[in-house]
Enzyme design. Sequence first.
Site, mmCIF file in Angstrom:
data_model
loop_
_atom_site.group_PDB
_atom_site.id
_atom_site.type_symbol
_atom_site.label_atom_id
_atom_site.label_comp_id
_atom_site.label_asym_id
_atom_site.label_seq_id
_atom_site.Cartn_x
_atom_site.Cartn_y
_atom_site.Cartn_z
ATOM 1 N N SER A 102 -56.906 -8.121 63.924
ATOM 2 C CA SER A 102 -56.703 -9.515 63.552
ATOM 3 C C SER A 102 -56.012 -10.282 64.681
ATOM 4 C CB SER A 102 -55.926 -9.592 62.240
ATOM 5 O OG SER A 102 -55.884 -10.891 61.735
ATOM 6 N N ASP A 150 -58.850 -17.126 64.435
ATOM 7 C CA ASP A 150 -58.265 -15.920 65.024
ATOM 8 C C ASP A 150 -59.388 -14.935 65.382
ATOM 9 O OD1 ASP A 150 -58.927 -15.125 62.435
ATOM 10 O OD2 ASP A 150 -57.137 -13.900 62.168
ATOM 11 N N ASP A 170 -60.650 -12.181 64.240
ATOM 12 C CA ASP A 170 -61.587 -11.659 63.231
ATOM 13 C C ASP A 170 -62.032 -12.721 62.231
ATOM 14 O OD1 ASP A 170 -59.076 -11.675 61.914
ATOM 15 O OD2 ASP A 170 -59.693 -10.039 60.592
ATOM 16 N N ASP A 194 -60.808 -14.811 59.973
ATOM 17 C CA ASP A 194 -60.408 -15.019 58.579
ATOM 18 C C ASP A 194 -59.327 -16.086 58.443
ATOM 19 O OD1 ASP A 194 -58.299 -13.542 59.627
ATOM 20 O OD2 ASP A 194 -58.207 -12.105 57.962
#
Length: 463
Positions: free
Chosen positions: A100, A250, A252, A254
């Site tokens: 992340s 970000d 990833d 999400d």
Amino acid sequence: MTDTLMVGVSGVRGIVGKDLTDEVVTRYARAFGLWAGERAPLVVVGRDARASGPAFEQAVIAGLGSVGCDVVKVGLAPTPTIQLAVEHHAAGGGIAITASHNPIEWNALKFIGPDGIFLDGPEGARVQELAVEGRGEATVKGRGRGKGEGATVRSDPDAVERHLDAVLKLSIVDIEQIRKRKFAVALDAVRGAGGPPMRALLERFGCTVTGINLETDGQFPRAPEPVPENLGELSALVRRTGAAVGIAVDPDVDRLAIVDENGAPIGEDYTLAFAVRSVLGGKRETGNVKRVVVCNLSTSLVVEDAARELGAEIVRTPVGEVHVARAILRLAAVIGGEGNGGVMYPALHAGRDAPVAAALVLELLARTGKRVSELVAAAPRYTIVKAKAARGPALEPVYAALRRRFADAQADVQDGLRLAWRDRWLHVRPSNTEPIIRLIAEAPSGALARELVDEGRRLCAAS
């Protein structure tokens, strides 16, 4: 296992090559495969753009195959895409290979249940037990062993497109209204997994997109968390291009943060606040969906104000995405999320989803005809202050002293102690990763928020 490997109920993370190695990744993938295989012997695997991703992907597939799990490989994809693919394929679970917003030297495995939500509590603890036990000869029932005997690996090249199509089909989103506005959007994807899908989504909404860091090589040019202090380049791009809005995601994909038309980052809490206003102020949901909004205990009052203004009840949970997701489903909430830019809209799925957040923000801008700065100025402003304190052997005396000192506050003990008033709050909780106490306060001014934090620290030291 090294001391700095971080193992939690929803996954494992560490520094690549030091804590997180191919052997560790394979061991945890085997353990997850045994757990998931009890539900269905099929696991979805995807990754973000980090350089270690492809090698860890192979290590994960090897671990899953060794216990007889079939694999659907979605490759480079946003984490919410992987979550949706788990549900699409009726898989026993999924593994997202992503750290992340952690720095570039980190990576992680995130474990997803068959419902597309990250593991929690007993489920995650069981995977940890299986990883520690080893279970060397164990396999999924009915499956053979030996280099993945009985297991197959197939690709799912359509996962991202299915995700974007699902966002475009959300009934709350008026695509034609958004297209008529012909928004100019500045986009920063920090060279993670979000560049191509976010650009594609925005262009399908009729936006003119000017992007930076849209490459997917994982070579983050800055600290990857989309907090205001990291968005200077995006702010400059907004000002240079005259964009109506700047969007940062970000690695990833999400979480989403917003920069206003003047180039000012408005803070991640406003992403959820805008999404709440979009959903509650737009087309009414059909059926018996309750007007409930779910967020965690440390989410800003800008979200609570938006919910209350539009007639919804706010429900707060302990910090952690899975707690919010479970509460959304349990309460049949209309929307929820976290103050870090994570929007969770159960009309699609109960997971943080930056494409969904972008769609809802554009919907709000198109429907109201207001600029981002005007939407921010129309609601009360707050300041958040954070601090740390040394942690003693027991926290109950600290909490008791705080409750005596602030007897007029509403107390919530779900996750440490949160003391709340109408326009301010103080949250004191033990860190999950360090032997410290974390204090966070929000108030209409920085001075008031600092007063709360300072008093909290004083009482921590005296107790």
